[in-house]
Design a protein around this motif. Structure first.
Motif, short mmCIF file in Angstrom:
data_model
loop_
_atom_site.label_atom_id
_atom_site.label_comp_id
_atom_site.label_asym_id
_atom_site.label_seq_id
_atom_site.Cartn_x
_atom_site.Cartn_y
_atom_site.Cartn_z
N VAL A 170 0.83 -1.20 0.00
CA VAL A 170 0.00 0.00 0.00
C VAL A 170 0.87 1.26 0.00
CG1 VAL A 170 -1.66 1.33 1.36
CG2 VAL A 170 -1.97 -1.14 1.09
N LEU A 171 1.92 1.27 0.81
CA LEU A 171 2.84 2.42 0.84
C LEU A 171 3.42 2.69 -0.54
CD1 LEU A 171 5.01 2.25 4.10
CD2 LEU A 171 3.80 4.25 3.20
N MET A 172 3.82 1.64 -1.21
CA MET A 172 4.43 1.78 -2.52
C MET A 172 3.44 2.36 -3.52
SD MET A 172 5.72 -1.25 -5.01
CE MET A 172 4.00 -1.72 -5.22
N VAL A 173 2.22 1.82 -3.53
CA VAL A 173 1.21 2.27 -4.49
C VAL A 173 0.80 3.71 -4.21
CG1 VAL A 173 -1.17 1.91 -5.24
CG2 VAL A 173 0.35 -0.04 -4.98
N GLU A 174 0.69 4.08 -2.95
CA GLU A 174 0.22 5.42 -2.59
C GLU A 174 1.28 6.51 -2.77
OE1 GLU A 174 -3.33 4.34 0.59
OE2 GLU A 174 -1.40 5.06 1.36
N HIS A 175 2.52 6.12 -3.01
CA HIS A 175 3.58 7.11 -3.21
C HIS A 175 3.81 7.45 -4.67
CE1 HIS A 175 4.89 6.82 1.04
NE2 HIS A 175 5.44 7.99 0.78
N VAL A 176 3.06 6.83 -5.58
CA VAL A 176 3.22 7.11 -7.00
C VAL A 176 1.89 7.54 -7.59
CG1 VAL A 176 5.11 5.49 -7.24
CG2 VAL A 176 2.79 4.71 -7.67
N GLY A 177 1.96 8.19 -8.75
CA GLY A 177 0.75 8.63 -9.43
C GLY A 177 0.11 7.50 -10.20
N PRO A 178 -1.12 7.71 -10.67
CA PRO A 178 -1.85 6.65 -11.39
C PRO A 178 -1.13 6.14 -12.62
CG PRO A 178 -3.32 8.46 -10.79
CD PRO A 178 -1.93 8.91 -10.48
N SER A 179 -0.40 7.01 -13.33
CA SER A 179 0.27 6.59 -14.56
C SER A 179 1.40 5.61 -14.31
CB SER A 179 0.81 7.82 -15.30
OG SER A 179 1.78 8.49 -14.51
N LYS A 180 1.99 5.63 -13.11
CA LYS A 180 3.12 4.75 -12.79
C LYS A 180 2.71 3.59 -11.90
CE LYS A 180 6.31 7.32 -14.78
NZ LYS A 180 5.42 8.35 -15.35
#
Length: 531
Positions: A170-180
């Protein structure tokens, strides 16, 4: 030896003694079968020097038609395993698989513990709690002097491991934008596969199971460094109203990446928090029974009930097949090589799935294709021996099957998340996840059916997987579709659809009017309750 010499038996005395005291059993060894001394039973004879003398004089002196179970065993001392340590052999053979089921059950428990915990106290604090408990319970698992304590350690350490895994994700996903986001998810799974495959050489060179378990737990300790290396999730901070902290973190990230952050982003953040705060005040009365009410919303209406039921079965089939292929690597050849290949084959599977779901195949047909690949190879692999010149075919089919499992594993939760309307999405995914984890709990027990008939477990898994693949075709395709927001949209989503010839978009056509009226009436009743 003196007894053998007295009876003029000068060669292979030990073997002769075994012939007199231990029954023979037929064992399947790869391509052939052979007779071996029983590992679990012996003749009901009190083996003393005097009795052995009598038995050598007259084999019929004792009744050798009665066998009893052994109470002590000798093991291969070139390595130590859990089975050897706690005597999980013969009539206790199932207890090793039971410990694996308990470990997976612990992971399911961790889902209900660390999910709400991270939503309430933040990702980093919850991660530190998960790592700390893993250190404690992982140590119990490694140093357990008895099977009972080992089983308790498996449950508790399993919940902590899942907590670390899910929170880091979750931390990883929430630290990047939707395109990445898609790219980092693939990277996450690739790292998981490398760790999975890396256990094989570790276990090959280190033959003590406690040391192997210790090495497997060590990487989690590095997560302690995240407290200083990784900031709290800005998305979580915004969701709980800590906008100032989120702004500081976003600006810091921008400076590190040498990028200017537009001020409009922060204006939108403050506006979003203000709107959500106002909405929460209006709907405060709806928080009395949110989970029960949302679950009722899912099962109250036939279309959403159908989608949830199919999603539950699909999730369970994915987890059953995944853990069955993971645990059933004794397919012939070198066990350690099989485990390593089983982990590495998932890398191309995840990359393939990530590509196909955004093409014409979409979610449904990609899942169906992965399920069919898994089912056909699971059955056909049983027709090839575990040895000889055809062993490579069996191994290849196993790896192709694991490839298909990996495709469905990558897709299932992305797809299931998109099926539910926003108002009940979290609860719907939780229900599906629980069904999936329950399937995983039963996977080790299904493998025990090989004691009845060796191909039986994989045949059952093939039937389950093929059924799930066909049922998923009944679900609506979500690629490029506007996802449902309300209960009404969720119930209408996936009913009979036709392409609009004028606009080139999907439109809802043939929705039962009585059902729509019933949904609107139900919503009106809910609105009256909430005012």
């Amino acid at each position: 030896m003196s007894t053998c010499i007295a009876h003029n038996i000068s060669e292979d005395c030990i073997r002769y003694t075994k012939d007199l005291t231990i029954p023979l059993e037929k064992y399947q060894t790869g391509c052939t079968s052979e007779w071996r001394y029983s590992s679990c039973y012996a003749y009901d004879i009190n083996v003393t020097k005097e009795n052995l003398n009598l038995l050598m004089r007259d084999f019929d002196y004792f009744n050798t038609s009665v066998v009893v179970q052994c109470n002590d065993w000798m093991y291969d001392t070139s390595r130590t395993t859990v089975n050897q340590e706690f005597g999980l052999v013969c009539d206790k053979y199932y207890m090793n698989n039971l410990a694996t089921s308990l470990h997976i059950a612990g992971a399911m428990l961790g889902y209900f513990i660390y999910g709400p915990l991270s939503d309430r106290f933040g990702r980093l604090k919850s991660l530190m709690i998960a790592v700390s408990t893993l250190v404690v319970f992982g140590t119990l698992e490694i140093l357990a002097p008895s099977y009972l304590l080992f089983a308790i350690g498996r449950i508790t350490a399993g919940s902590s491991r899942f907590g670390v895994y899910s929170i880091v994700f979750v931390l990883m996903v929430e630290h990047v934008g939707p395109s990445k986001r898609g790219m980092v998810i693939v990277i996450f799974y690739v790292c998981y596969c490398i760790g999975y495959a890396g256990l094989a050489p570790i276990a090959y060179f280190i033959r003590e199971w406690r040391f192997v378990q210790f090495i497997a737990n060590v990487p989690a300790l590095f997560a302690f460094s995240y407290w200083w290396l990784i900031p709290e999730s800005p998305r979580w901070l915004i969701s709980v109203g800590k906008v100032d902290e989120a702004e500081n973190i976003i600006r810091k990230i921008g400076r590190r990446n040498k990028a200017d952050v537009p001020e409009k982003i922060f204006e939108n953040m403050y506006m979003q928090v203000k709107e959500e705060s106002s909405m929460n005040e209006k709907q405060a009365s709806t928080r009395k029974e949110p989970i029960a009410r949302a679950a009722m919303d899912i099962f109250r209406f036939p279309n959403m009930r159908k989608k949830c039921s199919i999603a539950c079965f699909a999730g369970a089939s994915v987890y059953i097949s995944y853990y069955a292929f993971m645990l059933n690597t004794n397919i012939g050849g070198n066990l350690y090589v099989n485990v390593a290949l089983s982990g590495l084959i998932e890398i191309p599977a995840y990359i393939t799935a990530a590509f196909l779901i955004e093409t014409w195949f979409g979610r449904r047909y990609t899942f169906f294709g992965g399920a069919i690949i898994c089912a056909t190879t699971a059955i056909s692999g049983n027709f090839f021996p575990k040895c000889g010149s055809l062993l490579w075919i069996r191994t290849t089919l196993f790896l192709i099957g694991k490839f298909g499992v990996g495709i469905t594993y990558f897709i299932v939760w992305t797809y299931m998340t998109e099926l539910y309307p926003t108002t009940v999405r979290s609860v719907g995914v939780s229900i599906n996840c629980m069904c999936g984890m329950l399937g995983a709990v039963f996977a080790p027990q299904i493998l025990l059916l090989s004691q009845v008939w060796e191909p039986l477990p994989m045949c059952l898994i093939a039937v389950c997987k093929m059924t799930a693949g066909m049922l998923v075709l009944l679900l609506p395709e979500t690629r490029g579709r506007k996802l449902p927001e309300t209960i009404e949209e969720g119930e209408a989503f996936g009913r009979k659809e036709n392409k609009s010839t004028n606009k080139g978009k999907f439109v809802i056509s043939a929705v039962n009017s009585a059902q729509i009226i019933r949904i609107k009436h139900y919503k009106a009743m809910k609105d009256e309750q909430f005012i």
